[in-house]
Scaffold this motif. Structure first.
Motif, PDB file in Angstrom:
ATOM      1  N   GLU A 155       0.828  -1.208   0.000  1.00  0.00           N
ATOM      2  CA  GLU A 155       0.000   0.000   0.000  1.00  0.00           C
ATOM      3  C   GLU A 155       0.860   1.255   0.000  1.00  0.00           C
ATOM      4  O   GLU A 155       0.541   2.245  -0.679  1.00  0.00           O
ATOM      5  CB  GLU A 155      -0.920  -0.006   1.222  1.00  0.00           C
ATOM      6  CG  GLU A 155      -2.087  -0.961   1.118  1.00  0.00           C
ATOM      7  CD  GLU A 155      -3.038  -0.837   2.290  1.00  0.00           C
ATOM      8  OE1 GLU A 155      -4.182  -1.272   2.168  1.00  0.00           O
ATOM      9  OE2 GLU A 155      -2.622  -0.301   3.336  1.00  0.00           O
ATOM     10  N   GLU A 193       0.816   4.143  -2.943  1.00  0.00           N
ATOM     11  CA  GLU A 193       0.585   5.541  -2.606  1.00  0.00           C
ATOM     12  C   GLU A 193       1.722   6.424  -3.106  1.00  0.00           C
ATOM     13  O   GLU A 193       1.490   7.528  -3.619  1.00  0.00           O
ATOM     14  CB  GLU A 193       0.424   5.682  -1.091  1.00  0.00           C
ATOM     15  CG  GLU A 193       0.045   7.082  -0.643  1.00  0.00           C
ATOM     16  CD  GLU A 193      -0.204   7.141   0.846  1.00  0.00           C
ATOM     17  OE1 GLU A 193      -0.440   8.259   1.347  1.00  0.00           O
ATOM     18  OE2 GLU A 193      -0.157   6.081   1.503  1.00  0.00           O
ATOM     19  N   THR A 206      -3.250   5.786  -5.750  1.00  0.00           N
ATOM     20  CA  THR A 206      -4.424   6.166  -4.960  1.00  0.00           C
ATOM     21  C   THR A 206      -4.928   7.554  -5.292  1.00  0.00           C
ATOM     22  O   THR A 206      -5.974   7.961  -4.793  1.00  0.00           O
ATOM     23  CB  THR A 206      -4.067   6.109  -3.464  1.00  0.00           C
ATOM     24  OG1 THR A 206      -2.968   7.010  -3.194  1.00  0.00           O
ATOM     25  CG2 THR A 206      -3.655   4.699  -3.067  1.00  0.00           C
ATOM     26  N   HIS A 233      -9.737   3.852  -2.310  1.00  0.00           N
ATOM     27  CA  HIS A 233      -8.455   3.324  -2.774  1.00  0.00           C
ATOM     28  C   HIS A 233      -7.893   2.278  -1.820  1.00  0.00           C
ATOM     29  O   HIS A 233      -7.209   1.345  -2.243  1.00  0.00           O
ATOM     30  CB  HIS A 233      -7.452   4.462  -2.974  1.00  0.00           C
ATOM     31  CG  HIS A 233      -7.219   5.298  -1.744  1.00  0.00           C
ATOM     32  ND1 HIS A 233      -6.355   4.923  -0.747  1.00  0.00           N
ATOM     33  CD2 HIS A 233      -7.758   6.475  -1.357  1.00  0.00           C
ATOM     34  CE1 HIS A 233      -6.363   5.833   0.218  1.00  0.00           C
ATOM     35  NE2 HIS A 233      -7.203   6.797  -0.132  1.00  0.00           N
ATOM     36  N   SER A 234      -8.171   2.416  -0.514  1.00  0.00           N
ATOM     37  CA  SER A 234      -7.653   1.426   0.431  1.00  0.00           C
ATOM     38  C   SER A 234      -8.289   0.059   0.190  1.00  0.00           C
ATOM     39  O   SER A 234      -7.604  -0.972   0.159  1.00  0.00           O
ATOM     40  CB  SER A 234      -7.926   1.886   1.862  1.00  0.00           C
ATOM     41  OG  SER A 234      -7.467   0.934   2.792  1.00  0.00           O
ATOM     42  N   SER A 263      -6.896  -1.375  -3.107  1.00  0.00           N
ATOM     43  CA  SER A 263      -5.530  -1.870  -2.945  1.00  0.00           C
ATOM     44  C   SER A 263      -5.510  -3.224  -2.238  1.00  0.00           C
ATOM     45  O   SER A 263      -4.775  -4.140  -2.643  1.00  0.00           O
ATOM     46  CB  SER A 263      -4.697  -0.858  -2.159  1.00  0.00           C
ATOM     47  OG  SER A 263      -4.650   0.394  -2.822  1.00  0.00           O
ATOM     48  N   LYS A 264      -6.336  -3.375  -1.206  1.00  0.00           N
ATOM     49  CA  LYS A 264      -6.394  -4.658  -0.506  1.00  0.00           C
ATOM     50  C   LYS A 264      -6.956  -5.752  -1.420  1.00  0.00           C
ATOM     51  O   LYS A 264      -6.508  -6.900  -1.359  1.00  0.00           O
ATOM     52  CB  LYS A 264      -7.246  -4.524   0.749  1.00  0.00           C
ATOM     53  CG  LYS A 264      -6.621  -3.649   1.826  1.00  0.00           C
ATOM     54  CD  LYS A 264      -7.527  -3.546   3.041  1.00  0.00           C
ATOM     55  CE  LYS A 264      -6.897  -2.660   4.110  1.00  0.00           C
ATOM     56  NZ  LYS A 264      -7.776  -2.510   5.303  1.00  0.00           N
TER      57      LYS A 264
END
Length: 545
Positions: free
Chosen positions: A188, A192, A197, A203-204, A207-208
């Protein structure tokens, strides 16, 4: 008057067939069935019923298959990489999928599953057909990764200066230092720093989700091999493309210039005449007419939900309304387009003229544009020396179109796919957790086999339909719906209840019900028995030693 009489006869016949037994004295006799079965409304309703049943089977098979993949691997992408496509070919054939289902002993309708997975490509299916949302998210990341490196490779991210800097920092709170793996937190941070992002919603979570799809073993880290697989994966060009109205307008103008009418152009695009145009057909046809623009961007303007194919309704709404109204008129008055063609073709020469079509449509109340329909479907266009007419092969494709279902008749997906690729529990759309007696005798009480709609309707009152509920260990509690105490006579032993014993009982809702015993919950009248009042029935679970 004839149309009203046929509609009345069809309604009475359908009600009698649904509400009365074939042996009832008011039920239609066998020698009367040919008369009723040839009514237009009956023919049309039977086609709709078959279509809805097939749609339900496809939806149930797809949900059971996705549930199996998530339970075994966590998400569909990981299952695709591990079992379905271990050779990185980006495609799956019918034989390979059938072999996988046979090896894993999946109890589902394979033919229905393959129909829904191969709907876009025909002979093969890809990751997009298995999980559209996850495939789109992964394709967007793949395109961004290739654009972010000078070599245009996802694997080049592993040697990117930002990645080297992030991997040089000890991971897992300083307890892990490795040059071959990277954990979720550092991944992550890298995204970033690279600007992934920037300007993205959630976005979190995205990303996961991407990390989970790249994490092949589910251990919380990715390696260079995962990025190399991403380079070898070949998604369709349109999957990560941005819609461009200008490209679609240019392509539409080219089609109209070549064919003169949108409906004729659609007949050129729809090679299989099934009201669906897949990406390969669309791409090849666009190249054939000499289109030089962005085909993928034009496709994305039509395929807004990223299902992998487009219909006439998305392509040209007026043309769809014209053909749809004519098909509905033919189905309601004749039962099918083929029967309408045979009725209109009074001469029996295998073709109908403009005059014949205009006379019958005006007499039976179709309010569409007859001349526009005739000219759009006529391939020869009234060539010199030949009278304009419509042959059956020019109308045959309309019978291949699926019947239009009302919102109440559409099959409903009980739970949507998980957007982040987590192992979310799914249930079949029309077969909630019922387990047969044979499954309990084998000790398989964890999985729920697919149950058809008619079996589910019968199992609501049948004694052999039982709901298991496990609560630790290997003990299983059953709820038996019966009014005969003799049904419990064989339940005092530790062996499974036989199907014959359960089938011997008959439900009687007129009597009061009462739950009794601990291991077996009895719903029926009070029973005077000798000996202990509670009985325990145990089955050996597959996980038991």
């Amino acid at each position: 008057a004839t149309k009203e009489r046929e509609a009345f006869l069809a309604q009475v016949y359908q009600e009698d067939k649904q509400n009365r037994s074939p042996h009832h004295y008011l039920a239609p006799r066998p020698w009367q069935e040919p008369i009723f079965e040839n009514l237009p409304k009956v023919i049309f309703e039977q086609r709709k019923k078959r279509q809805r049943e097939n749609a339900m089977k496809e939806l149930d098979a797809k949900q059971l298959f996705v549930q199996h993949l998530r339970e075994n691997c966590g998400n569909e992408v990981r299952a695709w990489r591990t079992f379905l496509d271990p050779d990185w070919t980006s495609s799956l054939t019918e034989g390979a999928l059938r072999g996988y289902c046979r090896t894993m002993s999946l109890r589902l309708d394979f033919n229905a599953l393959w129909r829904v997975l191969s709907r876009a490509n025909g002979e093969i299916c890809g990751l997009l057909e298995v999980c559209p949302k996850l495939a789109h998210r992964l394709a967007c990341f793949r395109r961004w990764a290739q654009d972010s490196t000078p070599s245009g490779s996802c694997a080049a991210l592993w040697r990117h200066p930002e990645m080297l800097q992030v991997r040089s920092i000890p991971q897992q709170r300083g307890r892990w230092r490795s040059d071959k793996k990277i954990f979720m937190g550092q991944f992550e941070t890298f995204l970033e720093n690279m600007g992934w992002t920037r300007g993205r919603k959630n976005h979190s979570e995205v990303s996961k989700s991407i990390f989970s799809m790249l994490d092949l073993y589910g251990c919380g880290f990715i390696s260079l091999e995962d990025l190399q697989w991403l380079d070898c994966w070949c998604p369709p060009e349109w999957l990560a493309a941005t819609p461009d109205e200008g490209a679609w307008k240019s392509l539409r103008k080219r089609l109209l210039k070549t064919f003169g009418h949108p409906l004729r152009a659609w007949r050129f695009l729809d090679v299989n005449n099934n009201n669906r145009v897949c990406w390969r057909e669309f791409q090849q046809r666009s190249i054939d007419i000499g289109f030089q623009g962005d085909i993928a961007a034009a496709w994305r303007c039509l395929d807004t939900d990223r299902c992998g194919f487009i219909s006439l309704e998305a392509y040209d709404q007026p043309s769809f309304e014209l053909l749809s109204s004519f098909k509905t008129w033919a189905d309601s008055n004749f039962g099918s387009v083929e029967r309408a063609f045979l009725k209109i073709d009074a001469a029996g020469d295998g073709s109908i003229s403009m005059k014949e079509l205009r006379v019958i449509t005006r007499r039976l109340g179709w309010k569409g544009e007859v001349e526009l329909l005739f000219q759009s479907l006529n391939r020869d266009g009234g060539q010199e020396g030949r009278a304009a007419s419509l042959d059956w092969d020019e109308l045959e494709f309309l019978d291949k179109w699926p019947c239009k279902l009302s919102p109440d008749e559409e099959p409903i997906q009980v739970r949507s796919t998980s957007p982040n690729g987590s192992a979310k529990k799914l249930q079949p759309a029309h077969a909630p957790g019922l387990v047969s007696v044979n499954d309990l005798r084998r000790g398989d009480s964890k999985s729920s086999p697919p149950v058809s709609a008619h079996l589910l309707a019968r199992s609501a009152s049948a004694p052999q339909a039982i709901r298991p509920s496990t609560a630790g260990g290997t003990r299983t509690t059953l709820t038996l719906r019966s009014t005969k105490p003799e049904a419990l006579s064989t339940a005092t032993t530790a062996t499974p209840v036989s199907a014959r014993t359960l089938a011997s009982s008959r439900p009687n809702t007129a009597k009061s019900t009462q739950k009794k015993s601990v291991g077996v919950q009895w719903q029926g009248p009070p029973v005077q028995r000798q000996g202990p009042s509670s009985m325990d029935v145990q089955w050996a679970s597959p996980s038991a030693p």
